[in-house]
Design a protein around this motif. Structure first.
Motif, PDB file in Angstrom:
ATOM      1  N   LEU A  26     -11.362  -9.897  -9.390  1.00  0.00           N
ATOM      2  CA  LEU A  26     -10.696  -8.615  -9.193  1.00  0.00           C
ATOM      3  C   LEU A  26      -9.824  -8.582  -7.936  1.00  0.00           C
ATOM      4  O   LEU A  26      -8.951  -7.713  -7.819  1.00  0.00           O
ATOM      5  CB  LEU A  26     -11.746  -7.495  -9.089  1.00  0.00           C
ATOM      6  N   ASP A  27     -10.049  -9.483  -7.015  1.00  0.00           N
ATOM      7  CA  ASP A  27      -9.406  -9.422  -5.694  1.00  0.00           C
ATOM      8  C   ASP A  27      -7.880  -9.314  -5.761  1.00  0.00           C
ATOM      9  O   ASP A  27      -7.284  -8.460  -5.097  1.00  0.00           O
ATOM     10  CB  ASP A  27      -9.822 -10.642  -4.859  1.00  0.00           C
ATOM     11  N   PRO A  28      -7.182 -10.146  -6.550  1.00  0.00           N
ATOM     12  CA  PRO A  28      -5.707 -10.021  -6.607  1.00  0.00           C
ATOM     13  C   PRO A  28      -5.252  -8.649  -7.111  1.00  0.00           C
ATOM     14  O   PRO A  28      -4.284  -8.080  -6.600  1.00  0.00           O
ATOM     15  CB  PRO A  28      -5.292 -11.139  -7.574  1.00  0.00           C
ATOM     16  N   LYS A  29      -5.966  -8.128  -8.118  1.00  0.00           N
ATOM     17  CA  LYS A  29      -5.587  -6.836  -8.675  1.00  0.00           C
ATOM     18  C   LYS A  29      -5.841  -5.715  -7.668  1.00  0.00           C
ATOM     19  O   LYS A  29      -5.046  -4.768  -7.536  1.00  0.00           O
ATOM     20  CB  LYS A  29      -6.374  -6.593  -9.963  1.00  0.00           C
ATOM     21  N   LEU A  30      -6.959  -5.812  -6.953  1.00  0.00           N
ATOM     22  CA  LEU A  30      -7.287  -4.809  -5.936  1.00  0.00           C
ATOM     23  C   LEU A  30      -6.248  -4.818  -4.819  1.00  0.00           C
ATOM     24  O   LEU A  30      -5.834  -3.765  -4.325  1.00  0.00           O
ATOM     25  CB  LEU A  30      -8.683  -5.075  -5.363  1.00  0.00           C
ATOM     26  N   ASP A  31      -5.820  -6.017  -4.424  1.00  0.00           N
ATOM     27  CA  ASP A  31      -4.779  -6.143  -3.392  1.00  0.00           C
ATOM     28  C   ASP A  31      -3.481  -5.492  -3.852  1.00  0.00           C
ATOM     29  O   ASP A  31      -2.819  -4.776  -3.090  1.00  0.00           O
ATOM     30  CB  ASP A  31      -4.532  -7.625  -3.063  1.00  0.00           C
ATOM     31  N   LYS A  32      -3.125  -5.761  -5.091  1.00  0.00           N
ATOM     32  CA  LYS A  32      -1.871  -5.229  -5.626  1.00  0.00           C
ATOM     33  C   LYS A  32      -1.892  -3.706  -5.671  1.00  0.00           C
ATOM     34  O   LYS A  32      -0.880  -3.038  -5.415  1.00  0.00           O
ATOM     35  CB  LYS A  32      -1.623  -5.813  -7.019  1.00  0.00           C
ATOM     36  N   THR A  47       4.842 -11.741   4.228  1.00  0.00           N
ATOM     37  CA  THR A  47       3.925 -11.812   5.367  1.00  0.00           C
ATOM     38  C   THR A  47       2.647 -12.543   4.988  1.00  0.00           C
ATOM     39  O   THR A  47       2.084 -13.298   5.781  1.00  0.00           O
ATOM     40  CB  THR A  47       3.583 -10.388   5.863  1.00  0.00           C
ATOM     41  N   LYS A  48       2.181 -12.338   3.765  1.00  0.00           N
ATOM     42  CA  LYS A  48       0.947 -12.969   3.306  1.00  0.00           C
ATOM     43  C   LYS A  48       1.101 -14.493   3.276  1.00  0.00           C
ATOM     44  O   LYS A  48       0.144 -15.234   3.528  1.00  0.00           O
ATOM     45  CB  LYS A  48       0.595 -12.445   1.915  1.00  0.00           C
ATOM     46  N   LYS A  49       2.309 -14.969   3.005  1.00  0.00           N
ATOM     47  CA  LYS A  49       2.546 -16.415   2.946  1.00  0.00           C
ATOM     48  C   LYS A  49       2.735 -17.033   4.332  1.00  0.00           C
ATOM     49  O   LYS A  49       2.619 -18.243   4.495  1.00  0.00           O
ATOM     50  CB  LYS A  49       3.797 -16.693   2.112  1.00  0.00           C
ATOM     51  N   SER A  51       1.410 -17.904   7.692  1.00  0.00           N
ATOM     52  CA  SER A  51       0.101 -18.034   8.351  1.00  0.00           C
ATOM     53  C   SER A  51       0.094 -17.400   9.735  1.00  0.00           C
ATOM     54  O   SER A  51      -0.935 -16.910  10.202  1.00  0.00           O
ATOM     55  CB  SER A  51      -0.296 -19.508   8.453  1.00  0.00           C
ATOM     56  N   ALA A  52       1.246 -17.395  10.412  1.00  0.00           N
ATOM     57  CA  ALA A  52       1.309 -16.826  11.767  1.00  0.00           C
ATOM     58  C   ALA A  52       1.205 -15.303  11.743  1.00  0.00           C
ATOM     59  O   ALA A  52       0.830 -14.684  12.728  1.00  0.00           O
ATOM     60  CB  ALA A  52       2.604 -17.251  12.455  1.00  0.00           C
ATOM     61  N   MET A  53       1.579 -14.687  10.597  1.00  0.00           N
ATOM     62  CA  MET A  53       1.575 -13.223  10.514  1.00  0.00           C
ATOM     63  C   MET A  53       0.525 -12.687   9.538  1.00  0.00           C
ATOM     64  O   MET A  53       0.419 -11.477   9.337  1.00  0.00           O
ATOM     65  CB  MET A  53       2.962 -12.728  10.072  1.00  0.00           C
ATOM     66  N   LYS A  54      -0.281 -13.569   8.959  1.00  0.00           N
ATOM     67  CA  LYS A  54      -1.201 -13.151   7.914  1.00  0.00           C
ATOM     68  C   LYS A  54      -2.205 -12.119   8.412  1.00  0.00           C
ATOM     69  O   LYS A  54      -2.673 -11.259   7.666  1.00  0.00           O
ATOM     70  CB  LYS A  54      -1.935 -14.376   7.361  1.00  0.00           C
ATOM     71  N   HIS A  55      -2.536 -12.191   9.709  1.00  0.00           N
ATOM     72  CA  HIS A  55      -3.513 -11.246  10.260  1.00  0.00           C
ATOM     73  C   HIS A  55      -2.938  -9.829  10.380  1.00  0.00           C
ATOM     74  O   HIS A  55      -3.667  -8.879  10.688  1.00  0.00           O
ATOM     75  CB  HIS A  55      -3.983 -11.722  11.639  1.00  0.00           C
ATOM     76  N   ASN A  56      -1.637  -9.670  10.125  1.00  0.00           N
ATOM     77  CA  ASN A  56      -1.007  -8.346  10.218  1.00  0.00           C
ATOM     78  C   ASN A  56      -0.939  -7.626   8.867  1.00  0.00           C
ATOM     79  O   ASN A  56      -0.254  -6.607   8.745  1.00  0.00           O
ATOM     80  CB  ASN A  56       0.416  -8.472  10.775  1.00  0.00           C
ATOM     81  N   MET A  57      -1.658  -8.130   7.860  1.00  0.00           N
ATOM     82  CA  MET A  57      -1.568  -7.563   6.521  1.00  0.00           C
ATOM     83  C   MET A  57      -1.981  -6.090   6.482  1.00  0.00           C
ATOM     84  O   MET A  57      -1.491  -5.321   5.656  1.00  0.00           O
ATOM     85  CB  MET A  57      -2.452  -8.367   5.555  1.00  0.00           C
ATOM     86  N   TRP A  58      -2.864  -5.687   7.396  1.00  0.00           N
ATOM     87  CA  TRP A  58      -3.329  -4.298   7.400  1.00  0.00           C
ATOM     88  C   TRP A  58      -2.193  -3.306   7.663  1.00  0.00           C
ATOM     89  O   TRP A  58      -2.291  -2.120   7.305  1.00  0.00           O
ATOM     90  CB  TRP A  58      -4.415  -4.116   8.468  1.00  0.00           C
ATOM     91  N   LEU A  59      -1.102  -3.776   8.258  1.00  0.00           N
ATOM     92  CA  LEU A  59       0.029  -2.891   8.541  1.00  0.00           C
ATOM     93  C   LEU A  59       0.596  -2.262   7.265  1.00  0.00           C
ATOM     94  O   LEU A  59       1.048  -1.114   7.279  1.00  0.00           O
ATOM     95  CB  LEU A  59       1.143  -3.668   9.254  1.00  0.00           C
ATOM     96  N   PHE A  60       0.561  -3.011   6.177  1.00  0.00           N
ATOM     97  CA  PHE A  60       1.186  -2.530   4.934  1.00  0.00           C
ATOM     98  C   PHE A  60       0.263  -1.580   4.160  1.00  0.00           C
ATOM     99  O   PHE A  60       0.742  -0.760   3.400  1.00  0.00           O
ATOM    100  CB  PHE A  60       1.582  -3.722   4.063  1.00  0.00           C
ATOM    101  N   SER A  61      -1.031  -1.706   4.335  1.00  0.00           N
ATOM    102  CA  SER A  61      -1.958  -0.825   3.624  1.00  0.00           C
ATOM    103  C   SER A  61      -2.303   0.416   4.435  1.00  0.00           C
ATOM    104  O   SER A  61      -2.856   1.380   3.894  1.00  0.00           O
ATOM    105  CB  SER A  61      -3.249  -1.587   3.282  1.00  0.00           C
ATOM    106  N   ASN A  62      -1.960   0.402   5.706  1.00  0.00           N
ATOM    107  CA  ASN A  62      -2.321   1.509   6.590  1.00  0.00           C
ATOM    108  C   ASN A  62      -1.270   2.632   6.542  1.00  0.00           C
ATOM    109  O   ASN A  62      -0.076   2.375   6.399  1.00  0.00           O
ATOM    110  CB  ASN A  62      -2.452   1.004   8.032  1.00  0.00           C
ATOM    111  N   GLU A  63      -1.728   3.872   6.657  1.00  0.00           N
ATOM    112  CA  GLU A  63      -0.823   5.008   6.807  1.00  0.00           C
ATOM    113  C   GLU A  63      -0.734   5.362   8.291  1.00  0.00           C
ATOM    114  O   GLU A  63      -1.759   5.449   8.968  1.00  0.00           O
ATOM    115  CB  GLU A  63      -1.334   6.229   6.016  1.00  0.00           C
ATOM    116  N   PHE A  64       0.492   5.526   8.784  1.00  0.00           N
ATOM    117  CA  PHE A  64       0.706   5.862  10.187  1.00  0.00           C
ATOM    118  C   PHE A  64       1.112   7.326  10.312  1.00  0.00           C
ATOM    119  O   PHE A  64       1.883   7.841   9.499  1.00  0.00           O
ATOM    120  CB  PHE A  64       1.786   4.973  10.805  1.00  0.00           C
ATOM    121  N   ARG A  65       0.580   7.984  11.316  1.00  0.00           N
ATOM    122  CA  ARG A  65       1.016   9.331  11.653  1.00  0.00           C
ATOM    123  C   ARG A  65       2.051   9.207  12.772  1.00  0.00           C
ATOM    124  O   ARG A  65       1.751   8.657  13.838  1.00  0.00           O
ATOM    125  CB  ARG A  65      -0.157  10.199  12.118  1.00  0.00           C
ATOM    126  N   VAL A  66       3.268   9.680  12.529  1.00  0.00           N
ATOM    127  CA  VAL A  66       4.343   9.576  13.517  1.00  0.00           C
ATOM    128  C   VAL A  66       4.874  10.976  13.811  1.00  0.00           C
ATOM    129  O   VAL A  66       4.573  11.944  13.100  1.00  0.00           O
ATOM    130  CB  VAL A  66       5.487   8.664  13.013  1.00  0.00           C
TER     131      VAL A  66
END
Length: 850
Positions: A235-241, A568-570, A572-587
């Motif tokens: 399920l992991d790929p589908k959950l990510d998508k 970004t997922k591909k 390796s230097a930026m892979k740890h920043n994946m949370w940026l795309f799933s996160n909602e920011f209050r600006v």
């Protein structure tokens, strides 16, 4: 050649043990005393390791009740039709939960409180249960317009079962008191108390409005056997998508185990520090013990005993006594581990058993013997240099470190042991090396301060001073002094405890400063656009200032530094920043900086220029963490509309102030028409005004939530008290160890002190003078130790306040003052009890050598 005598002889092991036993007959109590220094360190480690073993076992057995389902899927937004279809295809039994923070209102007491509201649908939890009073309330509340209210809230506002609670526009009957929910620790209820309501009434509350932050959870139970690891991998790929997160019993087990493993590892290091303090006492005591044995060793050398044989005799003594001390520490630790679940009960989401861990006991015994031998070796290796001549010349000089390679070897072994043990606790050589270096640096700082103080005392003694004062101060640097030992052991313990008090004081005062009249102490948020003006009017009607009216827009990131989520997922230097795309920011957007912000780099642009990318401001620490620089580009998704932005400046933000702060700030002219809500900041002068204002706001605007500084301060103090009690409990081992080291250091040198005092009496000193000399010596020993520890704590706390908390170093000095006098008095009492026998001995004894 064949007739020449052979002077070589085999090592006679039984004879060595026999000599070690005979030699120890008059000194066993003293040997047991100095090895008692390690008992409490071993006890701490055995207790913590046993606790960790039981905790891991209980997490494995109770993991299902921590999550309450076979699998839970999380989302930060309402699922669309496609996502919902996927969610409905999972599991045999399903439940839904929606959670958010909101003000709750108790009509009976007319009190309000920010709480975590959880709307539940279905039979969740499938493992464990919602523990309530009465017992069936956890099931019955789902049938009608009823609620479960956290026990903390019920007690705080004197609410009883059968009373009502208003959430948004709906009033619910309180069906039961919630005492425990799956995976919830007691401390969580004081920070964010929970109120459960049936989901079918959530829409009627009016709280699900645009801009409201709601978390969606979907709980699943499988009635047939399913390999959850294999299923989640599929399920992991589908959950990510679909931008969904998930948790299973196995992942909860791993996450909970990892979190508490970090805790037990940290506490193990605290216990290890206590053990190292004890080892300082061991090394000092063995040093004095060997000095007293010079005559005996020299006589043995005259009788033909080899230097290595003499060394082995005393090494056997140390190993034997170290074994006894380690076993005693392991037994004490096994008892103490029964107390630890009570100490940590507020932080544990489960019950913890208290079974004995024989692995922890064995590890403690081996560790105790090893570390006793290692630290005793430093003075023991000097035995190799005692010659038969010492029967005539009863003194010897310490061997120069540079000339004795064995000392270097012992130092290397000690450092290697500390580094290896630390690595087993924190699983990282880099961190363990820093810890080891930190221990060494702290030790030598304390030694340096001790030597400096001894030097200053020596040069400041004046011949014009009275005899008693000269003698008392001189004892601080004469042979057999305990200045270095006590300053290192007690000073380090004092620094540890004092730093705890200082940091607690800094954190609480940091929040308390916001209560001043010129700063906000109440934040209101989730204010809809249509409610902005009426709420402002209500605030002014209550004669309260509107210190801030801040628009808040919810955005997501589509491209970060020119790369999409897939790109970004591909990388390796930026892979740890994946949370940026799933996160909602209050600006927010504005044309000027606030008083708590300042530009670090770049230029502030308050209004959007015509054409080109939108210039935005980024918080400095976030920019450094994400390696952002001026000119980097980010594409934001503002409710479906893409906004191209570039970094125009970075700014420093004081996050410690009670006000709205943001990572991203847009200029005016971009987001005004975007869906948004507002946050207000005001200042309430006292609790009565605060309660009235909150009540009026909740009645008129039930969807608006409020954060009251007075409440935050109360929660913080409670949390700090609980954390402080845990650290104080662990620090107790260091304190007790320091006291034992103090007693051992004083008692082990009793013979030398007795000779000195009897000699003084022989020369005409009165008992009163000797009493005064001893009091002066031990008062300054205790004072110097405490003062050194407090000085280190002050410097360390100042650095933390300046660089970590970004606040003024403003602490309550009372605990430090009390600690100073307590240590001084304790040292005097121990010193005088040690010397009382001397005062009753006639001077003639010194001539008889008794």
């Amino acid at each position: 050649m064949d007739n020449q005598p052979n002077f070589k002889r085999k090592l006679n092991i039984p004879w060595l043990f026999n000599m070690a036993w005979r030699d120890s007959r008059k000194n066993r109590s003293r040997l047991l005393l100095f090895v008692s220094s390690i008992v409490f360190g071993i006890a701490a480690l055995v207790a913590i390791h046993t606790f960790g073993f039981n905790l891991k076992k209980d997490i494995d057995s109770q993991a299902a009740t921590l999550i309450g389902a076979d699998m839970t899927i999380y989302s930060g937004k309402l699922p669309d039709a496609k996502t919902q279809k996927f969610l409905d295809s999972l599991g045999d039994r399903r439940s839904q939960e929606r959670s958010f923070t909101s003000m709750v209102y108790f009509p009976k007491s007319q009190n309000t409180r920010l709480a975590q509201v959880r709307a539940l649908q279905g039979d969740f939890p499938y493992y464990g249960k919602l523990e309530t009073i009465p017992t069936n309330a956890g099931i019955d509340f789902r049938k009608n317009k009823m609620a479960l209210v956290d026990q903390t809230l019920m007690l705080q506002y004197n609410v009883k079962v059968g009373d009502s609670v208003k959430i948004g526009n709906v009033t619910f009957l309180i069906e039961g008191t919630l005492t425990k929910a799956p995976g919830q620790a007691n401390i969580a209820s004081s920070i964010a108390p929970v109120v459960y309501i049936p989901m079918q009434y959530l829409g009627q509350t009016g709280l699900m409005q645009k801009g409201s932050r709601i978390n969606y959870a979907f709980h699943y139970k499988y009635d047939h056997t399913v390999d959850m690891v294999k299923l989640t991998k599929t399920l992991d790929p589908k959950l990510d998508k679909l931008e969904l997160g998930y948790e299973t019993i196995e992942t909860r087990k791993q996450n909970t185990g990892r979190a508490f493993a970090n805790l037990t590892d940290f506490l193990s290091l605290v216990g290890f520090i206590a053990l190292l303090l004890g080892c300082v006492g061991v090394a000092s005591a063995v040093h004095i013990y060997i000095r007293e044995k010079i005559a005996s060793i020299a006589v043995m050398r005259c009788l033909g005993v080899k230097a290595y044989e003499a060394f082995l005799i005393y090494l056997i003594q140390i190993i034997g006594i170290g074994l006894i001390g380690s076993i005693a520490g392991a037994l004490l630790g096994t008892f103490v581990q029964n107390i630890l679940p009570l100490v940590f009960k507020d932080f544990l989401p489960m019950s913890v058993t208290t079974d004995i861990s024989w692995a922890a006991v064995g590890q403690g015994v081996i560790l105790g013997v090893t570390i006793s031998v290692l630290f005793a070796l430093l003075p023991l290796i000097a035995i190799r240099n005692i010659s038969p001549l010492n029967t005539l010349r009863m003194s010897y000089e310490n061997i120069n470190l540079l000339r004795d390679p064995f000392r270097w070897l012992v130092y290397a072994l000690i450092l290697a042991f500390i580094a290896i043990f630390t690595n087993t606790q924190i699983n990282g050589w880099k961190a363990s090396m820093f810890f080891t270096i930190g221990i060494v640096v702290a030790y030598y700082i304390l030694v340096l301060i001790a030597r400096l103080l001894m030097y200053l005392v020596r040069i400041f003694i004046k011949s014009t001073w009275t005899y008693v004062w000269r003698q008392g101060f001189a004892n601080l640097y004469r042979p057999n002094n305990q200045t270095v030992t006590l300053i290192v052991s007690i000073g380090l313990s004092t620094a540890f405890i004092c730093t705890l008090f200082f940091i607690q004081s800094i954190l609480i005062k940091q929040v308390s400063l916001s209560a001043s009249a010129n700063q906000a102490n109440m934040i209101l948020f989730d204010i809809q656009v249509k409610e902005k003006d009426p709420l402002a009017a209500l605030t002014r009607k209550e004669r309260l200032p509107l210190l801030q009216q801040v628009p808040v827009v919810t955005v997501r990131i589509d491209k970060f530094k020119g790369k999409t989520e897939a790109q970004t997922k591909k990388d390796s230097a930026m892979k740890h920043n994946m949370w940026l795309f799933s996160n909602e920011f209050r600006v927010t957007y504005r044309d000027s900086l606030t008083p708590t912000e300042k530009i670090v780099s770049g230029d502030w642009i308050g209004k959007v220029p015509a054409g080109g990318d939108v210039p935005i401001s980024v918080e400095d620490r976030f920019a450094k963490g994400m390696q952002l620089k001026i000119g980097d580009k980010i594409i934001f998704n503002v409710q479906g509309i893409r906004v191209n932005a570039r970094i125009a400046n970075t700014r420093e933000v004081n996050w410690n102030r009670m006000q709205t702060n943001f990572i991203f700030v847009f200029p005016k002219g971009v987001l005004e028409d975007a869906p948004q809500f507002y946050a207000f900041a005001t200042h309430v002068p006292d609790k009565q005004v605060s309660a009235r204002y909150q009540r009026d706001v909740v009645r008129a605007f039930p969807n608006v939530s409020m954060i009251d500084l007075g409440f935050i301060l109360t929660v913080l103090e409670d949390l700090m008290d609980k954390v402080g009690s845990i650290i104080s409990f662990m620090a107790m081992f260091s304190i007790v160890t320091s006291i034992v080291v103090l007693i051992a250091s004083v008692r082990i040198s009793k013979f030398q002190r007795m000779q000195e005092n009897v000699l003084l009496r022989t020369m005409g000193a009165s008992r009163r003078q000797i009493f005064s000399i001893t009091t002066i010596e031990y008062f300054f020993l205790g004072s110097l130790s405490a003062a050194t520890g407090i000085l280190i704590a002050t410097i360390g706390s100042w650095l933390l306040a300046k660089y970590n908390f970004d606040t003024a170093f403003n602490v309550n000095p009372t605990p430090a003052i009390l600690l100073f006098f307590a240590i001084g008095i304790l040292t005097i009492v121990i010193g005088l009890l040690n010397s009382r026998g001397t005062l009753n001995r006639p001077p003639l004894e010194i001539l008889r050598g008794e």
